[in-house]
Design a protein around this motif. Structure first.
Motif, PDB file in Angstrom:
ATOM      1  N   ARG A 433     -10.899  10.393  16.329  1.00 39.79           N
ATOM      2  CA  ARG A 433     -11.644   9.136  16.510  1.00 39.79           C
ATOM      3  C   ARG A 433     -11.655   8.720  17.981  1.00 39.79           C
ATOM      4  O   ARG A 433     -12.699   8.354  18.532  1.00 39.79           O
ATOM      5  CB  ARG A 433     -11.006   8.048  15.654  1.00 39.79           C
ATOM      6  N   ASN A 436     -13.779  11.070  19.981  1.00 39.17           N
ATOM      7  CA  ASN A 436     -15.178  10.848  19.619  1.00 39.17           C
ATOM      8  C   ASN A 436     -15.775   9.705  20.426  1.00 39.17           C
ATOM      9  O   ASN A 436     -16.859   9.827  21.021  1.00 39.17           O
ATOM     10  CB  ASN A 436     -15.259  10.524  18.124  1.00 39.17           C
ATOM     11  N   LEU A 440     -18.719   9.979  23.397  1.00 36.93           N
ATOM     12  CA  LEU A 440     -20.000   9.275  23.314  1.00 36.93           C
ATOM     13  C   LEU A 440     -20.222   8.373  24.525  1.00 36.93           C
ATOM     14  O   LEU A 440     -21.301   8.376  25.135  1.00 36.93           O
ATOM     15  CB  LEU A 440     -20.064   8.456  22.022  1.00 36.93           C
ATOM     16  N   LEU A 516     -24.470  13.285  19.681  1.00 36.01           N
ATOM     17  CA  LEU A 516     -24.474  12.377  18.530  1.00 36.01           C
ATOM     18  C   LEU A 516     -24.286  13.132  17.216  1.00 36.01           C
ATOM     19  O   LEU A 516     -23.490  12.723  16.354  1.00 36.01           O
ATOM     20  CB  LEU A 516     -25.781  11.585  18.486  1.00 36.01           C
ATOM     21  N   ILE A 517     -25.001  14.245  17.061  1.00 40.25           N
ATOM     22  CA  ILE A 517     -24.891  15.038  15.830  1.00 40.25           C
ATOM     23  C   ILE A 517     -23.478  15.597  15.681  1.00 40.25           C
ATOM     24  O   ILE A 517     -22.859  15.501  14.611  1.00 40.25           O
ATOM     25  CB  ILE A 517     -25.925  16.194  15.839  1.00 40.25           C
ATOM     26  N   SER A 519     -20.727  14.485  17.055  1.00 44.39           N
ATOM     27  CA  SER A 519     -19.786  13.374  16.836  1.00 44.39           C
ATOM     28  C   SER A 519     -19.823  12.902  15.395  1.00 44.39           C
ATOM     29  O   SER A 519     -18.777  12.597  14.792  1.00 44.39           O
ATOM     30  CB  SER A 519     -20.127  12.207  17.764  1.00 44.39           C
ATOM     31  N   PHE A 520     -21.010  12.826  14.824  1.00 40.26           N
ATOM     32  CA  PHE A 520     -21.171  12.403  13.430  1.00 40.26           C
ATOM     33  C   PHE A 520     -20.455  13.376  12.484  1.00 40.26           C
ATOM     34  O   PHE A 520     -19.708  12.966  11.596  1.00 40.26           O
ATOM     35  CB  PHE A 520     -22.662  12.330  13.090  1.00 40.26           C
ATOM     36  N   ILE A 521     -20.680  14.669  12.705  1.00 51.10           N
ATOM     37  CA  ILE A 521     -20.034  15.684  11.861  1.00 51.10           C
ATOM     38  C   ILE A 521     -18.515  15.612  12.005  1.00 51.10           C
ATOM     39  O   ILE A 521     -17.776  15.653  11.015  1.00 51.10           O
ATOM     40  CB  ILE A 521     -20.547  17.095  12.237  1.00 51.10           C
ATOM     41  N   PHE A 523     -16.572  13.112  12.997  1.00 49.85           N
ATOM     42  CA  PHE A 523     -15.983  11.872  12.479  1.00 49.85           C
ATOM     43  C   PHE A 523     -15.829  11.914  10.961  1.00 49.85           C
ATOM     44  O   PHE A 523     -14.759  11.628  10.427  1.00 49.85           O
ATOM     45  CB  PHE A 523     -16.844  10.676  12.889  1.00 49.85           C
ATOM     46  N   PHE A 524     -16.890  12.289  10.274  1.00 48.86           N
ATOM     47  CA  PHE A 524     -16.823  12.274   8.813  1.00 48.86           C
ATOM     48  C   PHE A 524     -15.981  13.425   8.257  1.00 48.86           C
ATOM     49  O   PHE A 524     -15.384  13.296   7.188  1.00 48.86           O
ATOM     50  CB  PHE A 524     -18.232  12.286   8.220  1.00 48.86           C
TER      51      PHE A 524
END
Length: 704
Positions: A433, A436, A440, A516-517, A519-521, A523-524
């Motif tokens: 986190r 991440n 960003l 962004l892509i 980071s999204f992957i 994080f989840f």
């Protein structure tokens, strides 16, 4: 003055030195081959230098060399394998699954091995693109990468050989700065307006940093033959300064009493304010010492403590004249004097032409030894292992990132999704986190800054100067502040692509979208794919710190029994306390960054961390007082309290599933009625009662 010192400290620090070294190692091949109209070859060689630099972590020269050699080997083999199959997406998908898992498991063997795995994964990601090897072919590309890695290793080792002590000086200076910050935080306990909870949180966080620097310094000092032999004046100097700084750090912990009681009793006197002032000045003196060591200059003292100490002594005398027992204040004053005396001793080393060596000490006992055996890897091939779970997560997310880049191509550099995953995914949710957010922020601010530079600056020479500045900034801050590192890295990459003829605005957009892509992957995945929540690991840290404190307290019992332990065994026990306390504090900090639903029993865990920090400090205080006291009337009550404390602590440890734990034997002497020192005896009883009460509180917490 202070700001100029901060700037100078950074310029002379290991971070800036590393930044210059990596920039030189990466940039020089490209510049040379550019002059030969072979820029693509130069960039490939520079890429090899980048991968080698990842494994160039601080440490003994032999460790750096071995780490870079292994990194170069794995990078070379990975480059060949990926180059041979990068035309076949199915094979690439299989390779991503297997290699990302394999190299992520390197974390089992520590940070340097983890860096080797990261370097190999980096080259795999960059070689997936077919265009990367079109000009030179699979073998040519791999050989250029290999030559770049060898070039950087030669450069790094050569610089280390030319100035063998410089890295240790820089690391020692950083360590002293951390201790200075810790001392300053301790001063806040004598400030009647400060908040106890905030003080403890800050203190525990700082203790983690102190331990990290001390641990890396032990490796530099005690795993380096040149240092251990102490064949030169500077070698002996660095070891003695480090040993004294560790002792001073213990004395800082030893100035720990019941601060609430002290505030209630002495809050209206001038003594506490004077303690606060003098301890802050002590921290300033330590910071001053660190500045000179990092700058490689002869230290000059900042303060004369003698008038302040005399003033403080007079203030304590007034307290006693008013009818209040000031023994505790006297004990704190003695500790502060000892810390100042220790600091004066360190300064004296720099004014002496000869420093006696300590060759009779086996320094190897103070460093951890990593065994690179297959059995350790095999033991971690289990869902119970946090590294195994992390490796599985990395493997699956890399595959998903690769599929996204193929199914939804945004531009020609979709491998940036995988690069984002590589740097963001960490074993713990909190670290992922944090990384991440930093990625960003750095990418978007750096992207905007880079775009503006490329729009308004057209002169190639000026752009090259910007490139140089951003490269140095990137590599100087990568271990210091990741946000700043990415902020410099993004315009550095944009300017680099502009030299290669790429569309600047499109590149900036593409990098931001891919980040962004990724980071999204990332994080989840840290939330739902085999997550590692600190709550489930916290019991292990609790057990380790309790066992370390048990051995620390047992040392007190041996002191009271008249069984003098040798200095080395005592310092090893003390080191275990510092390490386990830092690990506990670090785990708690990570827990605070996790989702609220996963912060189970967070208040109890915070209390446990604070109580154990207090327990370690009280034991350190007790040991210091025992060493300072000329004689103590040892009573049966003392024996009863120390036995009770050890027994209670052992019971808590056993309840935490500790099958390997064994109680230690003690043979306390009978009360000696001849050695009478009433005040010392009363203080000893109070301290033992405080320790016993703390252990009982810890016992209650561990049962919840």
């Amino acid at each position: 003055m202070k700001q100029s010192r901060e700037i100078k400290t950074f310029i002379f620090s290991q971070y800036f030195s590393d930044g210059l070294k990596i920039t030189l190692g990466v940039l020089l091949p490209s510049l040379i081959f550019y002059q030969l109209n072979l820029l693509s070859i130069g960039i490939t060689i520079s890429l090899g230098a980048v991968t080698a630099s990842i494994a160039d972590n601080p440490g003994p020269i032999s460790h750096k060399r071995n780490g870079m050699l292994l990194s170069i080997l794995f990078v070379f083999l990975t480059s060949i394998l990926t180059g041979l199959i990068n035309k076949y997406p199915v094979f690439i998908g299989i390779e991503i699954l297997l290699l990302s898992f394999f190299f992520s498991m390197f974390s089992v063997y520590g940070n340097r091995a983890s860096s080797i795995g990261t370097a190999a994964l980096l080259i795999m990601i960059l070689t997936i693109d077919e265009d990367a090897i079109k000009l030179s072919g699979v073998w040519g590309h791999a050989l250029y990468i290999l030559s770049g890695g060898i070039w950087y290793m030669i450069l790094s080792i050569s610089i280390a050989q030319i100035r063998p002590y410089r890295l240790t000086q820089q690391a020692l200076g950083e360590c002293i700065r951390d201790v200075a910050a810790y001392v300053k935080l301790k001063a806040e306990f004598y400030n009647t307006e400060s908040d106890f909870d905030d003080n403890y949180k800050n203190l525990i966080s700082q203790q983690v940093l102190v331990h990290e620097h001390q641990d890396s310094l032990r490796d530099l000092l005690f795993k380096t033959k040149l240092m251990v032999k102490e064949s030169t004046h500077i070698g002996r100097l660095l070891i003695l300064v480090f040993v004294d700084i560790v002792d001073l750090f213990e004395q800082t912990m030893a100035t720990h009493y019941d601060y609430q009681a002290i505030r209630n009793t002495f809050g209206k006197t001038q003594s506490l304010k004077q303690f606060n002032t003098i301890i802050i000045k002590l921290s300033e003196e330590l910071d001053n010492l660190s500045y000179y060591i990092i700058s490689n200059e002869k230290p000059i003292k900042l303060h004369d403590f003698k008038p302040e100490l005399e003033k403080l002594k007079a203030s304590i005398d007034k307290v006693e004249e008013s009818g209040i027992n000031g023994l505790v204040l006297k004990k704190i004053l003695i500790n502060v004097r000892n810390m100042i005396s220790r600091l004066d001793q360190i300064y004296s080393y720099f004014n002496s032409n000869y420093i006696s060596s300590q060759n009779d000490i086996d320094y190897s006992k103070f460093v951890s030894h990593e065994d690179f055996d297959f059995q350790k890897l095999k033991e971690n091939l289990s869902p119970k292992s946090s590294i195994f779970r992390h490796s599985v997560r990395v493997s699956l997310m890399f595959l998903i990132g690769y599929l996204v880049s193929k199914l939804f191509p945004i531009g020609h550099h979709s491998y940036w999704i995988l690069l984002t995953l590589l740097v963001i995914l960490k074993p713990a949710y909190s670290l992922t986190r944090k990384r991440n957010i930093e990625r960003l922020i750095g990418t978007f601010i750096g992207g905007i800054a880079g775009a503006f530079i490329l729009i308004y600056v057209k002169d190639q020479t000026v752009l090259f100067v910007f490139l140089l500045i951003f490269m140095i900034g990137t590599y100087s801050s990568q271990r210091l502040n990741y946000t700043v590192s990415v902020l410099f890295m993004t315009p550095y990459i944009l300017i680099l692509f502009s030299f290669l003829g790429e569309n600047n605005i499109n590149i900036a957009k593409e990098r931001m979208i891919d980040t962004l892509i990724g980071s999204f992957i990332a994080f989840f995945s840290s939330l739902i794919v085999l997550p590692n929540w600190e709550y489930y690991q916290f019991k292990n840290y609790m057990r380790e710190v309790l066992i370390a404190n048990y051995k620390y307290l047992h040392h007190v019992a041996e002191e009271l029994a008249g069984n003098k332990n040798d200095v080395i065994s005592y310092k090893l026990v003390r080191k275990d306390v510092y390490v386990s306390s830092a690990n506990l504090g670090s785990a708690f900090q990570r827990m605070l960054s996790e989702p609220k639903s996963k912060q189970l029993k967070i208040k109890d865990h915070y209390k446990f961390v604070v109580l154990n920090h207090m327990l370690s400090s009280y034991i350190a205080t007790l040991i210091t007082n025992l060493h300072q006291a000329n004689s103590i009337k040892l009573e049966s009550e003392h024996i009863k309290l120390i036995r009770k404390s050890l027994f209670s602590l052992s019971e808590v440890i056993k309840k935490l599933d500790s099958p390997e734990f064994k109680e230690l034997e003690i043979s306390l002497i009978e009360p000696n009625q001849d050695l009478i020192q009433a005040n010392e005896s009363i203080l000893l009883k109070e301290q033992l009662e405080l320790i016993n009460k703390l252990i009982l509180d810890i016992s209650k917490l561990s049962q919840t």
